[in-house]
Design an enzyme around this catalytic site. Structure first.
Site, PDB file in Angstrom:
ATOM      1  N   ILE A  61       0.838  -1.202   0.000  1.00 30.10           N
ATOM      2  CA  ILE A  61       0.000   0.000   0.000  1.00 30.10           C
ATOM      3  C   ILE A  61       0.872   1.250   0.000  1.00 30.10           C
ATOM      4  O   ILE A  61       1.650   1.491   0.929  1.00 30.10           O
ATOM      5  CB  ILE A  61      -0.948   0.018   1.236  1.00 30.10           C
ATOM      6  CG1 ILE A  61      -1.719  -1.302   1.355  1.00 30.10           C
ATOM      7  CG2 ILE A  61      -1.879   1.232   1.155  1.00 30.10           C
ATOM      8  CD1 ILE A  61      -2.574  -1.675   0.157  1.00 30.10           C
ATOM      9  N   LYS A  62       0.715   2.040  -1.046  1.00 27.28           N
ATOM     10  CA  LYS A  62       1.518   3.261  -1.186  1.00 27.28           C
ATOM     11  C   LYS A  62       0.746   4.428  -0.572  1.00 27.28           C
ATOM     12  O   LYS A  62      -0.408   4.694  -0.942  1.00 27.28           O
ATOM     13  CB  LYS A  62       1.772   3.512  -2.682  1.00 27.28           C
ATOM     14  CG  LYS A  62       3.133   4.087  -2.978  1.00 27.28           C
ATOM     15  CD  LYS A  62       3.405   4.036  -4.472  1.00 27.28           C
ATOM     16  CE  LYS A  62       4.619   4.863  -4.819  1.00 27.28           C
ATOM     17  NZ  LYS A  62       4.802   4.991  -6.255  1.00 27.28           N
TER      18      LYS A  62
END
Ligand code: G3P
Length: 214
Positions: free
Chosen positions: A82-83
Site C-alpha cells: 500500500i503506497k
C-alpha cells in the site's frame, strides 16, 4: 539491490519480466492514468505476471479513507504493497497498517526527517524522489545518502526505495550509496545493459567467428 519497474503498462512488464532482474513493480496515479485503465484492473493483472512487491497508491487524503482503500487493495493479492503519501494522515495510516502486518510504501519523500517518520511507523519502504529533487537544483542522491545514515544509526529495517529514477547514472549512484531498491522506467532499465564497448566487442567477435567458417 532490488530492481522494480515503475510503470502501469502491462506490455512493458511483459517485455522485462523474463530478464530475471525485475523483483517488483511500483505504480502511482499518474502511471495508472497513462495505462488508460483502472488501478484495480492494472494491479490485478500485474500480480499474475510478477511474483514480488507490487505498489498500489491510495488516493484518499484522510486516514480513514486511506485505510478503507488499503483494505480493498490488500485483498487483491498478498504481494500488494500500500503506497501512502508522506502526510500526517499517510504516516498515521502507515502505523495502523504496519501493526496489521500489511506492507507499505511511503511515497513523495523529499527529506530525511520525512523518511525518519515513515521508519518510526514501520513502513516497509520509503520512496525518496531523487529526479524531482535534482529538477529543482537539490541533490537527490544526497538525500538517499542521508536516509541511509539515519536508518543505519538506529537500525531501522525500512527499505530505501530510490524513486523518480531517470537514468542509468541514478542507478549507479544509488547502488553506491546503499539504496535497497531502485524503481525505474523500462527505458532506464534497458539502458543499464548497454555499453558502446560491449556492442563493438560483440560485433568484432561475431565477425572473427564468421572468418573461421570459410
Ligand atoms: O513512482 C514514483 C516516481 O518514480 C515518479 O517518478 O519521473 O514522475 O518523478 P517521476
Amino acid at each position: 539491490m532490488e530492481f522494480f519497474l515503475d510503470t502501469g503498462i502491462i506490455d512493458e512488464i511483459k517485455e522485462a519480466m523474463h530478464w530475471g532482474i525485475v523483483n517488483g513493480v511500483t505504480t502511482n496515479p499518474t502511471l495508472i492514468a497513462k495505462s488508460g485503465r483502472t488501478q484495480e484492473e492494472v494491479i490485478k493483472e500485474i500480480v499474475t505476471l510478477i511474483d514480488g512487491p507490487i505498489s498500489a497508491e491510495v488516493i484518499s487524503t484522510d486516514k480513514a479513507g486511506m485505510l478503507k482503500e488499503a483494505e480493498s487493495l490488500a485483498k487483491i493479492h498478498d504481494n500488494v504493497v500500500i503506497k501512502l503519501p508522506l502526510t500526517i494522515d499517510g504516516i498515521s495510516a502507515c502505523k495502523v497498517l504496519s501493526d496489521q502486518g500489511v506492507k507499505t510504501n511511503v511515497t513523495l519523500c523529499f527529506s530525511s526527517n520525512q523518511a525518519l517518520l515513515a521508519a518510526k511507523n514501520g513502513a516497509t519502504y520509503i520512496s525518496p524522489f531523487i529526479g524531482r529533487l535534482d529538477d529543482i537544483g537539490h541533490s537527490g542522491m544526497g538525500l538517499i545518502e542521508e536516509i541511509r545514515t539515519v536508518y543505519d544509526n538506529y537500525g531501522f529495517q525500512t527499505e530505501i526505495l530510490a524513486a523518480s529514477v531517470r537514468h542509468a547514472d541514478h542507478v549507479r549512484e544509488a547502488s553506491l550509496v546503499g539504496a535497497d531498491v531502485a524503481t525505474m522506467p523500462l527505458k532506464c532499465m534497458k539502458s543499464l545493459f548497454k555499453h558502446p564497448l560491449t556492442a563493438i566487442g560483440l560485433e568484432q567477435f561475431l565477425k572473427d567467428h564468421q572468418s573461421t567458417l570459410s
